[in-house]
Design an enzyme around this catalytic site. Structure first.
Site, mmCIF file in Angstrom:
data_model
loop_
_atom_site.group_PDB
_atom_site.id
_atom_site.type_symbol
_atom_site.label_atom_id
_atom_site.label_comp_id
_atom_site.label_asym_id
_atom_site.label_seq_id
_atom_site.Cartn_x
_atom_site.Cartn_y
_atom_site.Cartn_z
ATOM 1 C CG HIS A 89 -15.143 -37.488 -5.778
ATOM 2 N ND1 HIS A 89 -15.373 -36.973 -7.036
ATOM 3 C CD2 HIS A 89 -14.528 -36.509 -5.069
ATOM 4 C CE1 HIS A 89 -14.887 -35.728 -7.084
ATOM 5 N NE2 HIS A 89 -14.381 -35.426 -5.923
ATOM 6 C CD GLU A 120 -11.603 -35.491 -3.950
ATOM 7 O OE1 GLU A 120 -11.193 -35.663 -5.118
ATOM 8 O OE2 GLU A 120 -12.410 -34.596 -3.631
ATOM 9 C CG HIS A 138 -15.117 -32.350 -2.716
ATOM 10 N ND1 HIS A 138 -15.202 -33.164 -3.810
ATOM 11 C CD2 HIS A 138 -16.391 -31.996 -2.405
ATOM 12 C CE1 HIS A 138 -16.471 -33.302 -4.161
ATOM 13 N NE2 HIS A 138 -17.221 -32.608 -3.323
ATOM 14 C CD GLU A 142 -11.939 -29.195 -3.426
ATOM 15 O OE1 GLU A 142 -11.221 -30.139 -3.013
ATOM 16 O OE2 GLU A 142 -12.663 -29.274 -4.427
HETATM 17 ZN ZN ZN Z 1 -13.573 -33.677 -5.063
#
Ligand code: ZN
Length: 333
Positions: A123, A160, A215, A297
């Site tokens: 992102h 995030e 992430h 993640e």
């Molecule tokens: Zn993400």
């Protein structure tokens, strides 16, 4: 997966090697997970339907889930692009940057000398302000998908995209100290994006020996732990992962083991059946990669206990160490 040559699904306990410390706890863990998985998964499915959150805007992992709905704030983008900001100094990296500047002509030394690693901070903190740009569709070979997504936040508003950049910079410092050339897909040096197809292209064009997209997840509270997303075997348009599926799994398994060891975190309790590994065919950043690549993640930003870790600089350093050690192991350093 609907591909005949897909690797064993992550649900298989045999998908992890037996030589890593947290696996030694796996037999007990596996029993517990096996007992909990049906209800946990059912609950997860329900929350996914209710919240619409998940990676790349789609439900992660479990193959039985429909991979069609898209989401808003909690959606994830995938891997990305940018101008390869290899040498852009950051506050975290400044110490090593100045140290290396004293010997510009000296070849890199260390176990990763001669290796190129692309780190993809998931992102971009500016994506929230550029929704029209990131919402445009891009070709991911097998499909079309949003250019990028905003990512999620903790309940207190820690983004995030802030987390991914911080962990990525810490990882860069560690990798460079081991002699690697590190390329970022972006380094807060652009207002939004890059798009997921660009993120993949950067890894490809850098001829990266390994690519890691960083992430954190955004699912409902009570879902905890980390997981690694591995590319499925896909072929379509510009996407052909047949050559990277095997090495990417190796990379992912090594990062999973080292991440668990460094951070003390457990594999996710809401997908992957306790292996910490999930195979997906819907992420452009993986589908379009020609280099060994995984997503990690690191935890669930919407769970208070996970969020307490994710917002801790000390924990993020441990996360970076785990990622780095996994890469070193994969590259044989
Ligand atoms: Zn993400």
């Amino acid at each position: 997966m609907r591909y005949d040559d897909s690797p064993p699904p992550p649900e298989s306990a045999s998908s992890v090697s037996p030589d890593r410390p947290w696996y030694t706890r796996r037999s007990t863990l596996a029993v517990a997970v096996a007992a909990l998985a049906p209800t946990a998964l059912a609950g997860w499915v329900l929350t996914q339907v209710l919240t619409g959150s998940g990676h790349d805007g789609q439900p992660p992992g479990p193959k039985a889930l429909p991979a069609s709905h898209t989401t808003g704030a909690a959606a994830h983008g995938g891997a990305g692009d940018a101008k390869a900001s290899t040498t852009t100094p950051s506050p975290v990296a400044s110490a090593s940057a100045s140290a290396s500047a004293s010997a510009p002509a000296a070849p890199a030394k260390g176990p990763l000398a001669g290796r190129t690693v692309v780190i993809d901070p998931g992102h971009n903190t500016g994506n929230f302000k550029h929704t029209s740009e990131i919402d445009r569709q891009v070709d991911i070979g097998t499909n079309r998908k949003e250019c990028d997504t905003t990512g999620t936040t903790t309940n207190s508003g820690y983004m995030e995209a802030e987390f991914t950049l911080d962990v990525s910079r810490r990882t860069r410092t560690l990798l460079e100290s081991k002699g690697a050339k590190v390329v970022f897909t972006h380094d807060a040096d652009r207002p939004w994006g890059p798009c997921i197809d660009e993120r993949a292209r950067i890894g490809n064009e850098a001829k990266a020996d390994a690519v890691v997209s960083v992430h954190a997840d955004g699912v409902s509270a009570g879902n905890r732990g980390f997981h690694i997303i591995l590319p499925a075997t896909v072929k379509g348009g510009a996407a052909d992962t047949s050559k990277i599926v095997g090495p990417s799994r190796d990379l992912g398994e090594r990062i999973a083991g080292n991440f668990a060891r460094s951070t003390g975190s457990a594999p996710a309790n809401y997908l992957g059946s306790g292996t910490g590994l999930v195979v997906r065919d819907d992420l452009g950043g993986l589908n379009l990669s020609t280099r060994p690549k995984v997503f990690i993640e690191c935890g669930n930003m919407r769970d208070a206990k996970d969020a307490a870790q994710l917002t801790s600089p000390e924990w993020r350093q441990k996360a970076a160490e785990g990622i780095t050690n996994g890469i070193v192991g994969f590259l044989g350093g």
